[in-house]
Motif scaffolding. Structure first.
Motif, PDB file in Angstrom:
ATOM      1  N   TRP A   1       0.832  -1.220   0.000  1.00  0.00           N
ATOM      2  CA  TRP A   1       0.000   0.000   0.000  1.00  0.00           C
ATOM      3  C   TRP A   1       0.859   1.261   0.000  1.00  0.00           C
ATOM      4  N   SER A   2       1.990   1.228   0.714  1.00  0.00           N
ATOM      5  CA  SER A   2       2.842   2.427   0.754  1.00  0.00           C
ATOM      6  C   SER A   2       3.486   2.660  -0.617  1.00  0.00           C
ATOM      7  N   ALA A   3       3.549   1.596  -1.440  1.00  0.00           N
ATOM      8  CA  ALA A   3       4.107   1.747  -2.787  1.00  0.00           C
ATOM      9  C   ALA A   3       3.014   2.016  -3.822  1.00  0.00           C
ATOM     10  N   THR A   4       1.758   2.068  -3.384  1.00  0.00           N
ATOM     11  CA  THR A   4       0.642   2.366  -4.292  1.00  0.00           C
ATOM     12  C   THR A   4       0.529   3.881  -4.436  1.00  0.00           C
ATOM     13  N   PRO A   5       0.482   4.409  -5.667  1.00  0.00           N
ATOM     14  CA  PRO A   5       0.430   5.870  -5.820  1.00  0.00           C
ATOM     15  C   PRO A   5      -0.768   6.473  -5.090  1.00  0.00           C
ATOM     16  N   ALA A   6      -0.577   7.673  -4.551  1.00  0.00           N
ATOM     17  CA  ALA A   6      -1.627   8.340  -3.770  1.00  0.00           C
ATOM     18  C   ALA A   6      -2.916   8.446  -4.575  1.00  0.00           C
ATOM     19  N   PHE A   7      -2.792   8.680  -5.889  1.00  0.00           N
ATOM     20  CA  PHE A   7      -4.008   8.847  -6.688  1.00  0.00           C
ATOM     21  C   PHE A   7      -4.802   7.542  -6.767  1.00  0.00           C
ATOM     22  N   GLN A   8      -4.083   6.437  -6.833  1.00  0.00           N
ATOM     23  CA  GLN A   8      -4.771   5.133  -6.872  1.00  0.00           C
ATOM     24  C   GLN A   8      -5.421   4.818  -5.520  1.00  0.00           C
ATOM     25  N   ARG A   9      -4.723   5.167  -4.469  1.00  0.00           N
ATOM     26  CA  ARG A   9      -5.325   4.964  -3.128  1.00  0.00           C
ATOM     27  C   ARG A   9      -6.618   5.776  -3.024  1.00  0.00           C
ATOM     28  N   TYR A  10      -6.543   6.991  -3.518  1.00  0.00           N
ATOM     29  CA  TYR A  10      -7.712   7.886  -3.504  1.00  0.00           C
ATOM     30  C   TYR A  10      -8.879   7.252  -4.274  1.00  0.00           C
TER      31      TYR A  10
END
Ligand code: NAD
Length: 478
Positions: free
Chosen positions: A59-68
């Motif tokens: 999750w920490s390697a998942t881009p912020a936009f994808q997390r959003y």
């Protein structure tokens, strides 16, 4: 709708405890068992920790936009499922269905806001003293989080922690309340169904002390967040200190309300009565000590008591119910002991002061006067539908009383004077002060206490700060 049994959620799987252990879940309106919740033991906690480590890496390697995007999807799913979750919440917690609906709607709003804010968790560049030097302040997720959540707002207390953790790239293990397990499980299901990868969120129930001692001591966990009583908060904060973990503590209060003679009394009565009976008074920011200027004490008392007497108290599933039961026999007994002690020491019961008939855990909306500062109820959070009415002579007396306790969570004031409002802003020692309206708990504003009410914030951009490490990288170009 039938009430579901609740399982643990570990590494993307819904599962029972390996030894099959469960706890009963009661409906506080009937005192009947309505279902069970799985009780995690050491094997499940070890699995959850290992999954949180892997989940954090992903999750920490998942881009912020994808997390959003994933979080926004979870909010959509939660809104679609709000009806079912609100019914479950009312069954397991006792609150009226309309209040449970409002909590579900607020939960979806919190996810949306935190998701958005996660895209704005900016670092900064600090001007350097030498040419060719770049000083970058970067903010990175703190790591896997252990979250401990109480039963009074079964979804709201969980969603604040999970959303802030997810928005910043952390994984999280939630110990959700054993008393009210099904509605928080529905929240976690919405995140999972929206595409949050396995291991990013874990959900466990069990013996609170066993879970906190295991998770907080483990090297995998880097942050601890707790909502509950000050007594338990102090235990968990010291455990976290021993193991050098970041901490957010959202603890108890004893909400003072200052009402001056020039206030709009009708409006104050109406807003404060509604705030008091919300969730049968089991709210950390509940107004509790009403400090009323002498000239309007009688007017406030009579109107407020009439309001309390007119309330419809009953099963939260029934339409028209304005206040449900308290959550458990234990809470009922604690409230009863506080009120009885105050009465025995000379306090006057203006209304209420008794349990209500029925098999469930009902306590009458209660108003006390004739109180003195040495009474236990004036010092300990009643966490029930109890209002303590005290007259004051001067504003200084009222401020001194408001600041007398070590708590500092929410305080309220109703006044017609801008100068008084400014004075209260500067002198009342509290994490949150709301003047002439009830304006707390929105996702975009800070939510948290000072003093014995804890530290850290669960709202506003400050909520995300708590899940981020601030790091410096300074480099020189050759
Ligand atoms: P309690 O002090 O026994 O428990 C409070 C919460 O802490 C519960 O959710 C419980 O499961 C959890 N807890 C207890 N021991 C724990 C441990 N060792 N490790 C981890 N978690 C632990 O009280 P209670 O009867 O459940 O609730 C009553 C009091 O709790 C109230 O008087 C109020 O002060 C406080 N409370 C505050 C909030 C809040 O929103 N701040 C919410 C619920 C309860």
């Amino acid at each position: 709708m039938s009430y579901p049994d609740t399982l643990l959620f570990i590494d993307g799987q819904w599962q029972a405890a390996s030894d099959g252990r469960t706890l009963d879940v009661l409906n506080p309106a009937t005192a009947q068992v309505i279902g069970t919740v799985a009780h995690a033991g050491q094997p499940e906690l070890a699995q959850a920790l290992a999954a949180a480590r892997r989940g954090f890496a992903v999750w920490s390697a998942t881009p912020a936009f994808q997390r959003y995007q994933i979080m926004r999807r979870a909010a959509v799913l939660l809104r679609e499922r709000a009806e079912e979750a609100a019914t479950c919440m009312s069954l397991e917690q006792g609150k009226p269905v309309a209040e449970a609906h409002a909590e579900m709607a607020a939960a979806a709003d919190i996810i949306d806001w935190m998701a958005e804010e996660g895209r704005r968790a900016y670092g900064r560049l600090v001007p350097a003293r030498l040419m060719g030097v770049t000083q970058s302040v970067i903010r990175t997720p703190v790591g896997p989080v252990a979250a401990f959540c109480p039963w009074n707002f079964p979804v709201n207390q969980v969603v604040r922690k999970v959303s802030a953790a997810l928005a910043t790239g952390c994984s999280i293990i939630v110990k959700a309340p054993e008393e009210t397990p099904a509605s928080p499980a529905m929240l976690i299901r919405a995140f999972a169904d929206a595409g949050v990868p396995p291991g990013v969120i874990g959900l466990v129930y069990g013996t609170p002390a066993e879970i906190s001692e295991t998770l907080i001591a483990d090297d995998i966990i880097r942050k601890v967040t707790f909502t509950g009583s000050t007594a338990v908060g102090k235990i968990l904060a010291s455990l976290a200190g021993t193991h050098m973990k970041r901490v957010t503590m959202e603890l108890g209060g004893h909400g003072p309300v200052i009402i001056t003679a020039d206030a709009d009394i009708t409006r104050a009565v109406s807003l404060l009565a509604a705030a008091k009976i919300r969730n049968a008074g089991q709210v950390c920011v509940s107004p509790t000590r009403f400090l009323i200027e002498k000239g309007v004490f009688e007017a406030f008392r009579s109107a407020y008591v009439a309001r309390m007497q007119a309330l419809v108290v009953g099963n939260g599933q029934r339409s028209g119910t304005q206040m449900g039961p308290v959550v458990s026999q234990r809470r009922l007994e604690a409230i009863e002991a506080l009120v009885n002690e105050a009465r025995d020491s000379g306090a006057k019961v203006e209304t209420g002061g008794t349990r209500l008939a029925g098999p469930g855990y009902f306590y009458a909306p209660t108003v006390l006067t004739g109180l003195t500062a040495d009474m236990r109820i004036m010092n300990e959070e009643p966490f029930g539908p109890i209002s303590l009415l005290c007259p004051f002579d001067t504003l200084e007396d009222a401020i001194a009383e408001a600041n007398r306790l070590p708590y500092g969570l929410a305080a309220y004031a109703f006044t017609g004077s801008g100068a008084v409002a400014a004075r209260l802003r500067d002198t009342v020692r509290t994490g949150m002060l709301t003047i002439n309206h009830i304006g707390l708990s929105l996702p975009e504003i800070p939510f948290g206490g000072i003093g014995d009410s804890g530290y850290g914030s669960e709202g506003g951009s400050e909520a995300l700060d708590a899940y981020l490490d601030t790091r410096l990288v300074t480099s020189m170009d050759y």
